[in-house]
Design a protein around this motif. Structure first.
Motif: not given
Length: 300
Positions: A52, A105, A109
């Protein structure tokens, strides 16, 4: 002289009472077993965080700075922890990824925030409080910590890249400063220490439920930081002198060394919260030494 002796005796008794309370609760809650959960969760969250961070950095045009920062941080960590994962970290940093708002992504996270959640649960148990905030609030707070950590990593990256340049220019323009500037490595360690202290303060201040002043969390943070340094040096010396994990774990030896090291750090981290909780308990409640603290702690 008598007053000094009395003061020292009272201070010793008070410190011993706090330590006994903290360690007793640490053992009663099987915190060493819980430290293994924190260690494994942190290790599993590390790579999603890097994914991330590099994706966000690429989106903001600061990818090279982030790579430089992570490499510097790797150099400063104990070799026992870094060696098994160093090559994989470099692979994560060098893989090009697409735009920021991708499923990978977002998933990275989320999984990175699991490491923050494990710290939250550990500190709630250490501070003897029950989580009353909503699950959504906790998860979004963890995601916020991940994002802030990423932005902080990029800012520190810029400083790490800029510092050598500024130092070189300063030495050329003002030669008299050269003996006092120190080495780049020294400043990198200073930056790493500041980052670590900020992370510890943020974790103890905002992750567990309830409100705590900075004076409430400082003792445990100081104990955690100092004990981490001592334990890291002793563990490195142990590995260099006595340990032979290859004979026990064969090809998994390097990974097991990293897990054991994280397990040790997680246990110390939880104990720091226990010390803060014990100090707050004796400071705020007029109870006899050794009296059970379960009145302030609701089990999950």
């Amino acid at each position: 002289m008598a007053d000094i002796v009395c003061f020292l005796r009272c201070a010793y008794h008070h410190c011993w009472r706090i330590l006994y309370n903290a360690v007793s609760h640490f053992i009663a809650e099987s915190s060493w077993a819980f430290a293994s959960y924190v260690a494994l969760s942190s290790l599993m969250a590390f790579f999603p965080f890097l994914i991330f961070a590099t994706t966000l950095a690429g989106f903001l045009g600061a990818r090279s700075y982030t790579q430089t920062s992570v490499k510097y941080i790797i150099e400063m960590l104990p070799e026992a922890l870094v060696h098994p994962i160093a090559n994989e970290v470099i692979n994560v940093l060098t893989i090009q990824r697409g735009g920021l708002l991708t499923v990978s992504a977002i998933a990275a996270a989320y999984f990175a925030s699991n490491g923050v959640e494990s710290l939250r649960i550990a500190l709630n148990r250490a501070y003897r409080v029950q989580e009353k905030r909503s699950i959504l609030f906790c998860r979004f707070q963890s995601l916020f910590f991940v994002i802030i950590g990423t932005i902080g990593l990029m800012a520190i990256s810029f400083l790490l890249v800029l510092a050598p340049l500024v130092l070189t220019i300063a030495q050329k323009e003002f030669p008299v400063l050269a003996p006092h500037t120190g080495t780049i490595r020294f400043w990198r360690y200073c930056i790493a220490i500041i980052i670590l202290l900020i992370c510890l303060i943020a974790a103890h201040k905002w992750l567990p439920d309830g409100k705590r002043k900075f004076s409430d969390i400082f003792p445990g943070i100081a104990v955690t930081f100092i004990t981490w340094l001592v334990a890291s040096m002793l563990f490195a010396q142990y590995l260099a002198t006595f340990a032979n994990y290859v004979s026990t774990y064969a090809g998994l030896a390097s990974i097991m060394v990293a897990i054991i090291f994280l397990y040790m750090l997680a246990g110390i981290f939880i104990l720091g919260g226990e010390i803060n909780a014990a100090i707050m308990f004796y400071r705020n409640r007029a109870q006899q030494p050794g009296q059970a603290t379960q009145a302030t702690y609701h089990k999950h």
